[in-house]
Design an enzyme around this catalytic site. Structure first.
Site, mmCIF file in Angstrom:
data_model
loop_
_atom_site.group_PDB
_atom_site.id
_atom_site.type_symbol
_atom_site.label_atom_id
_atom_site.label_comp_id
_atom_site.label_asym_id
_atom_site.label_seq_id
_atom_site.Cartn_x
_atom_site.Cartn_y
_atom_site.Cartn_z
ATOM 1 N N ARG A 137 0.816 -1.226 0.053
ATOM 2 C CA ARG A 137 -0.049 0.036 -0.055
ATOM 3 C C ARG A 137 0.916 1.313 0.086
ATOM 4 N NH1 ARG A 137 -4.080 1.390 4.873
ATOM 5 N NH2 ARG A 137 -1.969 1.720 5.698
ATOM 6 N N THR A 141 -1.128 7.703 -1.094
ATOM 7 C CA THR A 141 -2.600 7.340 -1.590
ATOM 8 C C THR A 141 -3.445 6.398 -0.805
ATOM 9 O OG1 THR A 141 -1.851 5.731 -3.266
ATOM 10 C CG2 THR A 141 -1.255 8.132 -3.957
ATOM 11 N N ASP A 235 -2.144 -10.745 12.048
ATOM 12 C CA ASP A 235 -1.313 -10.566 10.602
ATOM 13 C C ASP A 235 -0.760 -11.865 10.390
ATOM 14 O OD1 ASP A 235 1.129 -10.287 9.227
ATOM 15 O OD2 ASP A 235 0.806 -7.939 9.288
ATOM 16 N N ASP A 238 3.138 -12.168 9.750
ATOM 17 C CA ASP A 238 3.976 -12.092 10.922
ATOM 18 C C ASP A 238 3.876 -13.368 11.832
ATOM 19 O OD1 ASP A 238 4.781 -9.544 10.327
ATOM 20 O OD2 ASP A 238 3.120 -8.503 11.748
#
Length: 243
Positions: A137, A141, A235, A238
């Protein structure tokens, strides 16, 4: 916007046991999109998902039980590939009318969490080629941005199994499909294998690319205000690689 929907629940256990002796467990949210296939909500699958959702599950167990689910996903994904007839002779001199897969396949993992699914694919498909796509990402933006891709040169001639364990908003998966399309892969030759999806992400993905088949283990209740899948498992990358 955070989702307030409640996931469905049902009794889970072997069919021979009466309902009163089976526990109530949360099961996948059903979707109306015909190109989304959700694994049967069996006791085995729910037990495996329970283990990887538990915050107290250590990394070694998280990897082990995640790999079990990934194997189920790959096996089911292969069921969606087309086959052609093939007749063979058995060691006792009889013929057997069987089938074989039509065409070549390859895997493409969305880095880094998708790389956790590569071994499950290799366990089922010997010498399978695997490509990689890195999408992150953009901080300015908040939109997904392609940073890297390395794909087989003949990918346009293959059936592609796209690998990513979590489907939240669907931004990365949507961009990955665009990358594959730009390399000449038809939508109807792509299967997206996924462990846990949000209903928002799954619906958006399925509506955007109706010819791409999605095989997922579970569609959760929704997304929270941070766009985390809930109840989710945190996550995935992770927990699989570092925690």
């Amino acid at each position: 916007m955070a989702s307030n929907s409640q996931p469905p629940s049902q009794t889970v256990g072997p069919e021979y046991r009466p309902a009163g002796l089976k526990p109530i467990a949360t099961v996948s949210t059903p979707l109306s999109q015909k190109n989304v296939h959700i694994l049967p909500q069996t006791p085995q699958l729910i037990a495996l998902l329970t283990m990887i959702r538990d915050r107290n599950t250590g990394r070694a167990d998280f990897i082990f039980y995640s790999n079990r689910i990934i194997r189920l996903l790959v096996e089911e994904g292969l069921n969606h590939l087309p086959v052609v007839g093939q007749e063979v002779s058995t060691p006792v001199g009889r013929s057997y009318a069987g089938v074989k897969f039509e065409g070549k396949i390859c895997g493409v993992s969305i880095m880094r969490a998708g790389e956790s699914m590569e071994q499950g694919l290799r366990d089922c498909c010997r010498s399978v080629r695997i490509g990689k796509i890195l999408i992150q990402r953009d901080e300015e933006t908040s939109k997904p941005k392609l940073y890297y891709d390395k794909l087989p040169e003949d990918i346009a001639d293959r059936w592609v199994l796209l690998l990513d364990p979590m489907l939240a908003t669907g931004g990365s998966a949507l961009m990955a499909i665009e990358v594959l399309r730009s390399r000449g892969v038809p939508e109807d030759r792509i299967l997206f294998l996924n462990l846990i999806a949000s209903p928002e992400g799954a619906k958006n993905f399925a509506d955007r690319f109706p010819k791409v088949r999605v095989v997922t283990a579970f569609v959760d209740a929704g997304l929270d205000e941070k766009n985390w899948i809930v109840p989710g498992l945190g996550d995935f990358g992770d927990r699989f690689y570092t925690m």
